[in-house]
Design an enzyme around this catalytic site. Structure first.
Site, PDB file in Angstrom:
ATOM      1  N   TYR A   1     -10.644   2.781  14.609  1.00  0.00           N
ATOM      2  CA  TYR A   1      -9.813   3.369  13.548  1.00  0.00           C
ATOM      3  C   TYR A   1     -10.033   4.870  13.485  1.00  0.00           C
ATOM      4  O   TYR A   1      -9.079   5.658  13.432  1.00  0.00           O
ATOM      5  CB  TYR A   1     -10.154   2.715  12.210  1.00  0.00           C
ATOM      6  CG  TYR A   1      -9.303   3.192  11.062  1.00  0.00           C
ATOM      7  CD1 TYR A   1      -8.002   2.729  10.902  1.00  0.00           C
ATOM      8  CD2 TYR A   1      -9.799   4.096  10.126  1.00  0.00           C
ATOM      9  CE1 TYR A   1      -7.207   3.169   9.842  1.00  0.00           C
ATOM     10  CE2 TYR A   1      -9.017   4.541   9.064  1.00  0.00           C
ATOM     11  CZ  TYR A   1      -7.726   4.071   8.931  1.00  0.00           C
ATOM     12  OH  TYR A   1      -6.948   4.512   7.884  1.00  0.00           O
TER      13      TYR A   1
ATOM     14  N   ASP B   1       6.732  -4.769  15.021  1.00  0.00           N
ATOM     15  CA  ASP B   1       5.364  -4.486  15.448  1.00  0.00           C
ATOM     16  C   ASP B   1       5.437  -3.122  16.107  1.00  0.00           C
ATOM     17  O   ASP B   1       6.008  -2.968  17.192  1.00  0.00           O
ATOM     18  CB  ASP B   1       4.877  -5.549  16.442  1.00  0.00           C
ATOM     19  CG  ASP B   1       3.475  -5.275  16.974  1.00  0.00           C
ATOM     20  OD1 ASP B   1       2.963  -4.157  16.765  1.00  0.00           O
ATOM     21  OD2 ASP B   1       2.899  -6.162  17.623  1.00  0.00           O
TER      22      ASP B   1
ATOM     23  N   LYS C   1      -7.099   7.664  14.379  1.00  0.00           N
ATOM     24  CA  LYS C   1      -6.593   8.571  13.359  1.00  0.00           C
ATOM     25  C   LYS C   1      -6.878  10.031  13.719  1.00  0.00           C
ATOM     26  O   LYS C   1      -6.076  10.927  13.417  1.00  0.00           O
ATOM     27  CB  LYS C   1      -7.188   8.223  11.995  1.00  0.00           C
ATOM     28  CG  LYS C   1      -6.680   6.899  11.431  1.00  0.00           C
ATOM     29  CD  LYS C   1      -5.164   6.884  11.289  1.00  0.00           C
ATOM     30  CE  LYS C   1      -4.662   5.639  10.581  1.00  0.00           C
ATOM     31  NZ  LYS C   1      -3.187   5.642  10.411  1.00  0.00           N
TER      32      LYS C   1
ATOM     33  N   ASN D   1       3.599   5.079   9.050  1.00  0.00           N
ATOM     34  CA  ASN D   1       2.541   4.665   8.143  1.00  0.00           C
ATOM     35  C   ASN D   1       1.757   3.444   8.624  1.00  0.00           C
ATOM     36  O   ASN D   1       0.594   3.284   8.262  1.00  0.00           O
ATOM     37  CB  ASN D   1       3.153   4.364   6.770  1.00  0.00           C
ATOM     38  CG  ASN D   1       2.197   3.638   5.855  1.00  0.00           C
ATOM     39  OD1 ASN D   1       1.228   4.222   5.350  1.00  0.00           O
ATOM     40  ND2 ASN D   1       2.431   2.346   5.643  1.00  0.00           N
TER      41      ASN D   1
ATOM     42  N   GLY E   1       0.784  -1.224   0.000  1.00  0.00           N
ATOM     43  CA  GLY E   1       0.000   0.000   0.000  1.00  0.00           C
ATOM     44  C   GLY E   1       0.819   1.279   0.000  1.00  0.00           C
ATOM     45  O   GLY E   1       1.820   1.410  -0.711  1.00  0.00           O
ATOM     46  N   ILE E   2       0.398   2.233   0.806  1.00  0.00           N
ATOM     47  CA  ILE E   2       1.058   3.530   0.876  1.00  0.00           C
ATOM     48  C   ILE E   2       2.492   3.376   1.357  1.00  0.00           C
ATOM     49  O   ILE E   2       3.397   4.087   0.888  1.00  0.00           O
ATOM     50  CB  ILE E   2       0.265   4.495   1.781  1.00  0.00           C
ATOM     51  CG1 ILE E   2      -1.071   4.857   1.117  1.00  0.00           C
ATOM     52  CG2 ILE E   2       1.069   5.747   2.093  1.00  0.00           C
ATOM     53  CD1 ILE E   2      -2.021   5.632   2.012  1.00  0.00           C
TER      54      ILE E   2
END
Length: 255
Positions: A153, A58, A157, A85, A17-18
């Site tokens: 989540y 981790d 964030k 990230n 991904g990113i």
């Protein structure tokens, strides 16, 4: 393109991904990279292919962070860039989230980001030539427009977004040339979104439709924003938020 020649970066969650797109972009711009991921096989393969160093990590394990930073410094002599990230989704609303799920998403997305900032700043302030560096924390449009289907989540964030401002202003007050900014991606074609799609079928199409551009982002588009913030082209930019959301948060939801 930003010139990152001579700079050293750590990119977490680099296996896909990113994170993967960012690792490749920073290398293309001249940086030397230590990529980390909990997925040892995928992370090691990506780093070998891209020409980066790899470490299993981790990010929620705070005891590992000093070792990761030390490995980067021992390998490359300094630390200039940290891209926080790594992140996870839960697919659990307030109506069904359990304690273990909540604790894990906060540990990875928020505590892991804090621990990375703390360890990186400790190293960056001792860089040859004086305290300097760039920290880029990856949040999400859910930091501003939360998902009812993922309370953990969204909360994590949102906290990353505000925490980054605290980190940025503290570094500035200490007289450190260490910047901390947040990138806020919109719906991006990543493993996280694919996982969320499994929990909430139709989510990808729905979130793509929220952007006036009517599509998902390519991870490379977010990586380009990260590369800019990592560079010396924006020395007065700290505590800022860079939206890479295709205009999703710029339009009234009725339109």
């Amino acid at each position: 393109m930003p010139d990152l020649s001579g700079k050293v970066a750590i990119v977490t969650g680099c296996a896909s991904g990113i994170g993967a797109a960012t690792l490749k972009r920073l290398i293309a711009d001249g940086a030397r990279i230590l990529g980390t991921d909990i997925d040892a096989a995928a992370g090691a393969a990506l780093c070998e292919e891209a020409g980066a160093r790899f470490a299993v990590q981790d990010v929620s394990d705070r005891a590992l962070w000093n070792g990761v930073v030390r490995e980067a410094i021992e390998a490359f002599g300094r630390l200039d860039i940290l891209v926080n990230n790594a992140g996870i989704v839960t697919g659990a609303s307030i109506g069904d989230v359990d304690d273990d799920t909540w604790d894990r998403v906060i540990a990875v997305n928020l505590t892991g980001t804090m621990a990375g900032c703390r360890a990186a700043i400790a190293a960056m302030k001792d860089n040859p030539g004086g305290a300097s560096g760039a920290i880029i924390n990856i949040a999400s449009t859910t930091a501003m427009a939360p998902l009812p289907t993922d309370v953990g989540y969204s909360a994590s964030k949102g906290a990353v977004r505000v925490m980054s401002k605290s980190v940025a202003t503290w570094c500035a007050q200490q007289g450190y040339a260490i910047r901390c900014n947040t990138v806020i991606p919109g719906a991006t074609e990543t493993g996280i979104l694919n996982a969320a799609e499994e929990v909430t079928p139709g989510l990808k199409a729905a979130v793509a439709a929220t952007s006036p551009m009517k599509r998902l982002a390519d991870p490379a588009e977010t990586a380009a924003a990260i590369a800019f913030l990592a560079s010396d082209e924006c020395p007065f930019m700290t505590g800022a938020e860079m939206l890479v959301d295709g205009g999703a948060l710029s339009i009234h939801p009725g339109f």
